[in-house]
Structures are given as C-alpha cells and as structure tokens.
Design an enzyme around this catalytic site. Sequence first.
Site, mmCIF file in Angstrom:
data_model
loop_
_atom_site.group_PDB
_atom_site.id
_atom_site.type_symbol
_atom_site.label_atom_id
_atom_site.label_comp_id
_atom_site.label_asym_id
_atom_site.label_seq_id
_atom_site.Cartn_x
_atom_site.Cartn_y
_atom_site.Cartn_z
ATOM 1 N N GLY A 73 0.793 -1.227 0.000
ATOM 2 C CA GLY A 73 0.000 0.000 0.000
ATOM 3 C C GLY A 73 0.825 1.277 0.000
ATOM 4 C CE1 TYR A 124 -8.251 2.900 10.086
ATOM 5 C CE2 TYR A 124 -10.090 4.358 9.574
ATOM 6 C CZ TYR A 124 -8.817 3.889 9.311
ATOM 7 O OH TYR A 124 -8.097 4.441 8.274
#
Length: 301
Positions: free
Chosen positions: A25, A164
């Site tokens: 990523g 998150y």
Amino acid sequence: MSRFSLADLPDLTGRTAVVTGASSGIGLVAARALAERGARVVLAVRDPEKGEAVAATMKGPVQARALELADLSSVRAFAGDTPGRVDVWVNKAGHSPVPLSRTADGFELQFGANHLGHLALTNLLLPRIRERVVTVASLGHRIGSPDFTDFQWGRRSYRPSAAYAQSKPADLLFAAELQRRPTRAGSLVISTAAHPGISTTNLMRAEEKPYLGFRVEKVLVALVAQSAEEGALPTPYAANADLPGDSCAGPDRLWGMRGAPAPVGRSARARDGSAARRLWEVSEDLTDTRFPLGTSATLVS
C-alpha cells in the site's frame, strides 16, 4: 501553485529513512519513492520475508527489519537494534477496522498498533532522528474522538469502525504534540502529518469497509478513490516539502478525498492542544516510555 509529483523530491543521497508498514500500500509506494531519490531506506514490517521480497524490487540500499507495533517488546527490540542517525521517520503502519482483537500487551488492536506502538517507538528513537517525523493518519480524524476512559475498548462495547475512527484523531494529536515537545526542548526536528484521502489500498479493496463513519460501497470507491500511488503522494510531500512543524498534508480536492498533495486542515478535535498533551501523557504511562528530557543536547538537531 504547481502540482507536486515524485519527480519534485530532492536528491536524498546520504540520508536514511525508516518507513513502518512499508511492505504494501501507501507505505510501500512512499518507501520506494524515497529509495529512488537516493535515500537509504529501512522497511519496518511485520513479515520480514515479505519485506525482503519487497526490498529486492527497490532501487538502492533498502533493507527490511521485523517490527510488530502490536507488541511493545518488538518495539523495544527494534529501537535497540537501530544504530546511528535517522533523517526521516515515517509512521505509516496500522490496522484497518477488524473484529475485536488485542495487542500482546492487552490493548485494543487498532489503537494499540496505530497509536501506542508508534508513540513508544518514536519516544525510544527520537534522540537519533535528525530532521523530520511524518505520521500518516486518515480522513477518519473528522469523526473519531479518543476516549481517555477506555483505551482497552471492548470492556463495554466494541464497534470496529468506531475503534478505527478513535485511533485517527490520535495520530494527529500525536503529531501535534511531537512538534511541541522537541521545539520546547530546543530541537530542530519537525513533526508533520499526512493522509491519503481515499485510495485503492488494502483498506479499500474489500467489497465494503467502514470508513469515515459509514459504509463505503464499491461504486463510491470506483468514483472517488485514487490509486495507491496517488494516495501515497502526501507522505513524501510531508517528509520533504518546505512545511512548518505541525503541518498536515493531504489531497487538495473533493473535501480531501483525492487530488494533489497540499497543506490541509484538521478537525477541531484533532487540533485540541490540551487533548494532545493528555493523550501523550496517558500513552506514555500505558507504554512505559518517556519523551527524552533535557535540552537540545539530548536530541539530535
């Protein structure tokens, strides 16, 4: 203002950069960009075999080293085995929304790895950092708010997307306090932050993921998300551009979801100085690490 590209990065020959979460990523793309400009790059990764395979695809002196941010013993081992100076440190590694899991030290996984592990590692290594620390956050900072009463999430209730989102303002509060403390100690180290907007990284590849507090369908990703390469641009921009300390870089269009990297704003909760100081103090207690005390002689500048 001209649009930034990787070709705008300066010659980094002779400088050392460490990137956490660099085996995939945005971390991988950012690490490759730094290596291509001549930096000696250390990939701090959970899976050293995968890291070595990634390092073999990069130009220049690139090596992979094992680092598990969800285990403070691994954090301490990594810090203890890091010799010499580090010019640029990039805190990128992190977990996306997952079912309730714990770190090796008993903290909720996302907060423990995304924030606590990075804070502990930065505290341990700050005396060796010469130039800049870049902390990679996300647009989740607009809805999350660190809960100072429940860092071990799950004792009362647990929602992966909420956990998150809680870790994302913490990244920006950490970056802000990391600027205040070295400056007060007389160091020239600069702390900046970056976020990728919405990009097609591992976080977004599933059919749908909790993001920004709602469920992002594949059609929205197809319409809005930019590539991992584009999403990675704010990170090397934040690491090398002429920016003041406590700056945040992100995409400049579509409310920060895509575009060229540029200085961007933060939510009010991510700019709260008193919250940043409290978060740092609580996090130091949880990780049993401390900011290096003393004058500028204590910190490399």
